[in-house]
Motif scaffolding. Sequence first.
Motif, PDB file in Angstrom:
ATOM      1  N   VAL A 197       3.106  13.497  -2.521  1.00 10.19           N
ATOM      2  CA  VAL A 197       3.903  12.304  -2.375  1.00 10.19           C
ATOM      3  C   VAL A 197       5.614  13.016  -2.835  1.00 10.19           C
ATOM      4  CG1 VAL A 197       4.548   9.967  -2.984  1.00 10.19           C
ATOM      5  CG2 VAL A 197       2.262  10.669  -2.063  1.00 10.19           C
ATOM      6  N   ARG A 219      -0.854   0.447   0.819  1.00  7.53           N
ATOM      7  CA  ARG A 219       0.166   0.060   0.060  1.00  7.53           C
ATOM      8  C   ARG A 219       1.377  -0.728   0.451  1.00  7.53           C
ATOM      9  NH1 ARG A 219      -1.786   2.683  -4.624  1.00  7.53           N
ATOM     10  NH2 ARG A 219      -0.582   1.001  -5.314  1.00  7.53           N
ATOM     11  N   PRO A 278       8.686   4.327  -3.078  1.00  5.17           N
ATOM     12  CA  PRO A 278       8.095   5.287  -2.024  1.00  5.17           C
ATOM     13  C   PRO A 278       7.722   4.644  -0.729  1.00  5.17           C
ATOM     14  CG  PRO A 278       6.162   4.573  -3.561  1.00  5.17           C
ATOM     15  CD  PRO A 278       7.607   3.915  -3.876  1.00  5.17           C
ATOM     16  N   LEU A 302       6.265   7.016   2.590  1.00  5.78           N
ATOM     17  CA  LEU A 302       4.693   7.031   2.866  1.00  5.78           C
ATOM     18  C   LEU A 302       4.529   6.300   4.241  1.00  5.78           C
ATOM     19  CD1 LEU A 302       3.264   5.493  -0.605  1.00  5.78           C
ATOM     20  CD2 LEU A 302       3.012   7.579   0.264  1.00  5.78           C
ATOM     21  N   ARG A 319       1.702   8.770   5.838  1.00  6.76           N
ATOM     22  CA  ARG A 319       0.447   8.240   5.163  1.00  6.76           C
ATOM     23  C   ARG A 319      -0.152   6.855   6.120  1.00  6.76           C
ATOM     24  NH1 ARG A 319      -3.298  10.802   2.889  1.00  6.76           N
ATOM     25  NH2 ARG A 319      -3.732   9.127   1.594  1.00  6.76           N
ATOM     26  N   PRO A 330       0.717   2.396   5.042  1.00  6.83           N
ATOM     27  CA  PRO A 330       0.523   3.621   4.589  1.00  6.83           C
ATOM     28  C   PRO A 330      -0.568   3.476   3.391  1.00  6.83           C
ATOM     29  CG  PRO A 330       2.685   2.522   3.645  1.00  6.83           C
ATOM     30  CD  PRO A 330       2.020   1.647   4.716  1.00  6.83           C
ATOM     31  N   PHE A 354      -2.287   5.108  -0.026  1.00 12.55           N
ATOM     32  CA  PHE A 354      -2.318   6.010  -0.990  1.00 12.55           C
ATOM     33  C   PHE A 354      -3.343   5.741  -2.368  1.00 12.55           C
ATOM     34  CE2 PHE A 354      -0.762   7.726  -5.452  1.00 12.55           C
ATOM     35  CZ  PHE A 354      -1.210   8.987  -5.166  1.00 12.55           C
TER      36      PHE A 354
END
Length: 351
Positions: A209, A286, A304, A308, A312, A323, A325
């Motif tokens: 990331v 997220r 982020p 992301l 993601r 996204p 994570f």
Amino acid sequence: MLSSLVEYASSWTGQNTDSDGAAEGTKEIGPMKVSQLFIHPIKSCRGTSVQQARFTSEGLEYDRKWAIIDAETRKVLTARDIPEMVLITPTIEPDPSSPDGGSLTISFPPSSDCAAFSTPLNPSPDMLERWAVLHGLKIWSHTTDGCLVPAPASDVLSAYTKRRVQLVYKGPAPRACDPTRAFPALQATVRYQDGYPLLLVSEEGLEEVGKVIGEWAGKEEGVKMGVGEKWREGKVGVERFRPNIVLKGSGVPFIEDALQEISLLPSKANQNPTAAPISLVAKCPRCLLPNVDPEDGTRDKAVPFKVLMKFRTGLDPENMRSPCFGCNGVPRGDGVVCVGDDVAVTKWLEE
């Protein structure tokens, strides 16, 4: 993308798999260990890095056992609502000689002029009978209950947040977790976590990331998106993502995406663990909360989350536009986890 990752991960072999040896053309997964542990006693307030923690099927001991709620709407508040919540510091102070097992001391930044206060770490049943039980506390689409922590807790927190809030301790009613695609018959309960007892991430995933953030910081499109020069080195602290267990050593970015069950093995820190296996039940979609800097409470407009979003998304069939994570975990019993514990993959995700 997920199926590609699973295929990629399954082409590796090593001591974390059931393979007897590496086939030609495969690479070896490094031995995974627990590298960091975090407990967040009050939801969305500052976390505490610990070397070991007991856990039950509801998560790490003391994690998200308290929450701050809006006194009128009874919504459970987070740093999405009040970024400065990340600067509130709950400190676990065990005391075996105390009938309450010790104290949770809550302190504030010096600039706030708010005085620290303490509340029992393990309120006795007799004490909880004297605390008012509030029902209908709202977390996402769920409701739960909480025991109202007596004065001065709510008054001090209201002064700090500049709105009328209350501090609650998780009440007696169990709060069920939603079933997931991988675990349609999931039966688990949780305290004030967003959805599941544990959040696991890998350091390799965090490094990836950071690498991508650094690359966007050097692009014109990244600048337009709000990824400023300060992000050129891509240093994003893991605390932004508020994990419980951080893994390290596999050498595979986002290895957690391909796992369905892990077990803790004996280590120097944990000679004879009786830890139950941990099922990884779903990816963690997220929101904007990781954009809040845990050091100063400011919210970045791009990092982020917007980065992301670029690489993601599409990982969780139930949240294709979000996204992801990290992965949500559910312990299948009680145990102890320590920094340094070896981690074995006992079941890979099948997609």
